[in-house]
Motif scaffolding. Structure first.
Motif, PDB file in Angstrom:
ATOM      1  N   THR A 153      46.225  13.316  53.012  1.00 29.90           N
ATOM      2  CA  THR A 153      44.686  14.344  52.338  1.00 29.90           C
ATOM      3  C   THR A 153      45.441  14.657  51.261  1.00 29.90           C
ATOM      4  O   THR A 153      44.765  14.460  50.155  1.00 29.90           O
ATOM      5  CB  THR A 153      44.625  15.417  53.643  1.00 29.90           C
ATOM      6  OG1 THR A 153      44.477  13.805  54.693  1.00 29.90           O
ATOM      7  CG2 THR A 153      43.710  16.298  53.113  1.00 29.90           C
ATOM      8  N   TYR A 154      46.522  15.126  51.070  1.00 28.78           N
ATOM      9  CA  TYR A 154      47.338  15.104  49.617  1.00 28.78           C
ATOM     10  C   TYR A 154      47.272  13.842  48.763  1.00 28.78           C
ATOM     11  O   TYR A 154      46.091  14.667  47.548  1.00 28.78           O
ATOM     12  CB  TYR A 154      49.118  15.204  49.835  1.00 28.78           C
ATOM     13  CG  TYR A 154      49.938  15.505  48.913  1.00 28.78           C
ATOM     14  CD1 TYR A 154      49.229  16.809  47.954  1.00 28.78           C
ATOM     15  CD2 TYR A 154      49.732  14.250  48.000  1.00 28.78           C
ATOM     16  CE1 TYR A 154      50.013  16.702  46.947  1.00 28.78           C
ATOM     17  CE2 TYR A 154      50.741  14.465  47.000  1.00 28.78           C
ATOM     18  CZ  TYR A 154      51.041  15.652  46.183  1.00 28.78           C
ATOM     19  OH  TYR A 154      51.642  16.001  44.881  1.00 28.78           O
ATOM     20  N   LYS A 155      47.037  12.782  49.138  1.00 36.04           N
ATOM     21  CA  LYS A 155      47.173  11.534  48.419  1.00 36.04           C
ATOM     22  C   LYS A 155      45.785  11.512  47.519  1.00 36.04           C
ATOM     23  O   LYS A 155      45.073  11.203  46.337  1.00 36.04           O
ATOM     24  CB  LYS A 155      47.910  10.643  48.510  1.00 36.04           C
ATOM     25  CG  LYS A 155      48.905  10.024  48.574  1.00 36.04           C
ATOM     26  CD  LYS A 155      49.983   9.249  49.641  1.00 36.04           C
ATOM     27  CE  LYS A 155      50.702   9.269  50.060  1.00 36.04           C
ATOM     28  NZ  LYS A 155      51.162   7.351  50.544  1.00 36.04           N
ATOM     29  N   ASN A 156      44.776  12.201  48.734  1.00 35.93           N
ATOM     30  CA  ASN A 156      43.382  11.706  48.011  1.00 35.93           C
ATOM     31  C   ASN A 156      42.153  13.303  47.548  1.00 35.93           C
ATOM     32  O   ASN A 156      41.477  12.656  47.049  1.00 35.93           O
ATOM     33  CB  ASN A 156      42.351  11.472  49.781  1.00 35.93           C
ATOM     34  CG  ASN A 156      42.764   9.793  50.272  1.00 35.93           C
ATOM     35  OD1 ASN A 156      43.099   9.548  49.382  1.00 35.93           O
ATOM     36  ND2 ASN A 156      43.109  10.382  51.314  1.00 35.93           N
ATOM     37  N   ALA A 157      43.414  14.253  47.859  1.00 39.68           N
ATOM     38  CA  ALA A 157      42.824  15.214  46.776  1.00 39.68           C
ATOM     39  C   ALA A 157      42.907  14.846  45.610  1.00 39.68           C
ATOM     40  O   ALA A 157      44.049  14.215  45.004  1.00 39.68           O
ATOM     41  CB  ALA A 157      43.874  16.638  48.035  1.00 39.68           C
TER      42      ALA A 157
ATOM     43  N   ALA B   8      49.535  20.413  48.890  1.00 32.07           N
ATOM     44  CA  ALA B   8      51.544  20.467  48.556  1.00 32.07           C
ATOM     45  C   ALA B   8      52.625  21.188  49.131  1.00 32.07           C
ATOM     46  O   ALA B   8      52.943  21.524  49.307  1.00 32.07           O
ATOM     47  CB  ALA B   8      51.686  19.832  46.901  1.00 32.07           C
ATOM     48  N   LYS B   9      51.343  22.510  48.448  1.00 31.78           N
ATOM     49  CA  LYS B   9      52.113  24.199  49.326  1.00 31.78           C
ATOM     50  C   LYS B   9      52.694  23.733  51.317  1.00 31.78           C
ATOM     51  O   LYS B   9      53.066  23.762  51.394  1.00 31.78           O
ATOM     52  CB  LYS B   9      51.448  24.890  49.115  1.00 31.78           C
ATOM     53  CG  LYS B   9      51.277  25.313  47.872  1.00 31.78           C
ATOM     54  CD  LYS B   9      50.668  26.809  47.580  1.00 31.78           C
ATOM     55  CE  LYS B   9      50.324  27.058  45.884  1.00 31.78           C
ATOM     56  NZ  LYS B   9      49.916  28.125  45.237  1.00 31.78           N
ATOM     57  N   GLN B  10      51.528  23.355  51.519  1.00 26.28           N
ATOM     58  CA  GLN B  10      51.464  22.585  52.913  1.00 26.28           C
ATOM     59  C   GLN B  10      52.403  22.542  53.474  1.00 26.28           C
ATOM     60  O   GLN B  10      53.372  22.695  54.159  1.00 26.28           O
ATOM     61  CB  GLN B  10      50.333  22.967  53.533  1.00 26.28           C
ATOM     62  CG  GLN B  10      49.799  22.781  54.881  1.00 26.28           C
ATOM     63  CD  GLN B  10      48.720  22.436  55.509  1.00 26.28           C
ATOM     64  OE1 GLN B  10      47.430  22.084  54.225  1.00 26.28           O
ATOM     65  NE2 GLN B  10      48.417  21.734  56.386  1.00 26.28           N
ATOM     66  N   LEU B  11      52.686  20.735  52.627  1.00 23.07           N
ATOM     67  CA  LEU B  11      53.831  20.064  53.312  1.00 23.07           C
ATOM     68  C   LEU B  11      54.880  20.578  52.780  1.00 23.07           C
ATOM     69  O   LEU B  11      55.933  20.177  53.693  1.00 23.07           O
ATOM     70  CB  LEU B  11      53.110  18.694  52.196  1.00 23.07           C
ATOM     71  CG  LEU B  11      52.182  17.817  52.369  1.00 23.07           C
ATOM     72  CD1 LEU B  11      51.544  16.874  51.801  1.00 23.07           C
ATOM     73  CD2 LEU B  11      52.605  16.944  54.157  1.00 23.07           C
TER      74      LEU B  11
ATOM     75  N   PRO C 135      62.033  16.284  50.920  1.00 23.83           N
ATOM     76  CA  PRO C 135      60.932  15.963  51.076  1.00 23.83           C
ATOM     77  C   PRO C 135      59.958  17.202  51.016  1.00 23.83           C
ATOM     78  O   PRO C 135      59.013  17.414  50.076  1.00 23.83           O
ATOM     79  CB  PRO C 135      59.984  15.580  51.990  1.00 23.83           C
ATOM     80  CG  PRO C 135      61.156  15.767  53.248  1.00 23.83           C
ATOM     81  CD  PRO C 135      62.791  15.409  52.526  1.00 23.83           C
ATOM     82  N   SER C 136      60.849  18.500  51.473  1.00 25.41           N
ATOM     83  CA  SER C 136      60.096  19.475  50.563  1.00 25.41           C
ATOM     84  C   SER C 136      60.482  19.876  49.391  1.00 25.41           C
ATOM     85  O   SER C 136      58.989  20.622  49.220  1.00 25.41           O
ATOM     86  CB  SER C 136      60.316  20.765  52.155  1.00 25.41           C
ATOM     87  OG  SER C 136      60.225  22.170  51.425  1.00 25.41           O
ATOM     88  N   ALA C 137      61.245  19.507  48.967  1.00 24.06           N
ATOM     89  CA  ALA C 137      62.095  20.065  47.843  1.00 24.06           C
ATOM     90  C   ALA C 137      60.634  18.960  47.012  1.00 24.06           C
ATOM     91  O   ALA C 137      60.593  19.557  45.142  1.00 24.06           O
ATOM     92  CB  ALA C 137      63.315  19.558  47.254  1.00 24.06           C
TER      93      ALA C 137
END
Length: 291
Positions: free
Chosen positions: A84-88, A97-100, A112-114
């Motif tokens: 979803t992030y890549k397609n947004a 990004a914040k959610q991930l 990955p969080s960083a």
């Protein structure tokens, strides 16, 4: 000859310090993937280690590393969010990004969080965002024993804290983080030490600054100073398992095995981690054989 022996001793202790930092950051809230669930990485997907190209380290690389330490169910959920992030785009992608970043943090995967926190900070360049990214990159540096990924995390932590310092040069968290990155290789060590000392002068009970000053004392073979530093941390700031372990390391380095065993044993009790307990049990057994 004496200098050669001392140099070898410091190298061994430095290796132990890195290992201990790694051990104390491996708890993953029960979400470690069992061996039988481990899967091969998708074809064509390379980590920074495989490509041997630190410059091109990407969110995909970080995600691949993180997925290796979580359950398949959580990994599947995160992959869906990343798709979803890549397609947004725009604000929607930023919120994703914040959610991930939070999702990866929830499963104790700092790397990955960083990377997602860095995306957030670049889009919303405020002090709190750069501090969050820098702190997580430093945790990623501590969390991995990979010789190629570690410098990437350190470089990114350094850059994040530099951005934070540019926004507020008086912020002790930013100065501490920057000092830690410099001591660990992002500049002249004494420059980083001076930064950490400035933080401690301003905030004597700053745990992170004091801990890193103690660790550097061990790495540089100043074991008496390290003992004083860690005893002060334990008595006046916080009796953490890490502080007791490094106290034990300093005692052991001076041949004070009884004191080392006591410190290691207390560290084991406070940590309550099977991995750390096994490591300490072996260490204590070795020391008892030397007495």
């Amino acid at each position: 000859m004496l200098n050669s022996v001392r140099s070898k001793q410091v190298i061994i202790i430095t290796t132990m310090v890195v290992l201990v930092g790694f051990l104390f950051t491996r708890d993953v809230k029960g979400l470690i993937k069992p061996k039988e669930e481990s899967k091969q990485m998708p074809a064509g997907q390379k980590t920074a280690v495989e490509s041997n190209n630190t410059v091109s380290f990407s969110i995909e690389d970080a995600s691949a590393i993180g997925r290796d330490f979580i359950s398949s169910a959580i990994a599947k959920e995160i992959l869906a969010l990343e798709s979803t992030y890549k397609n947004a785009s725009g604000k929607a992608q930023l919120e994703q990004a914040k959610q991930l970043a939070q999702k990866w943090d929830d499963v104790e995967q700092a790397i990955p969080s960083a990377m997602y926190l860095e995306v957030v900070a670049k889009n919303e360049p405020v002090l709190t965002n750069w501090l969050a990214a820098g702190t997580r990159f430093l945790k990623g540096f501590d969390n991995t024993a990979d010789s190629l990924v570690r410098p990437i995390m350190l470089q990114k932590a350094n850059a994040s804290f530099m951005e934070a310092m540019a926004l507020d040069s008086t912020n002790t968290e930013a100065k501490t983080g920057l000092g830690v990155t410099i001591v660990n290789g992002m500049g002249a060590p004494m420059e980083g030490i001076m930064m950490l000392r400035e933080v401690v002068e301003k905030d004597p009970k700053n745990l992170k600054a004091n801990m890193n000053l103690g660790v550097f004392a061990i790495k540089s073979g100043q074991f008496d100073k390290a003992i004083t530093r860690f005893k002060n941390i334990i008595e006046t700031i916080k009796a953490t398992p890490e502080a007791y372990f490094y106290l034990g390391t300093a005692y052991e380095s001076l041949g004070k095995n009884t004191e080392a065993i006591d410190a290691y044993s207390t560290s084991k009790k406070l940590a309550a981690s099977p991995t750390i307990s096994n490591f300490i049990d072996k260490k204590v057994a070795e020391l008892k054989n030397k007495r």
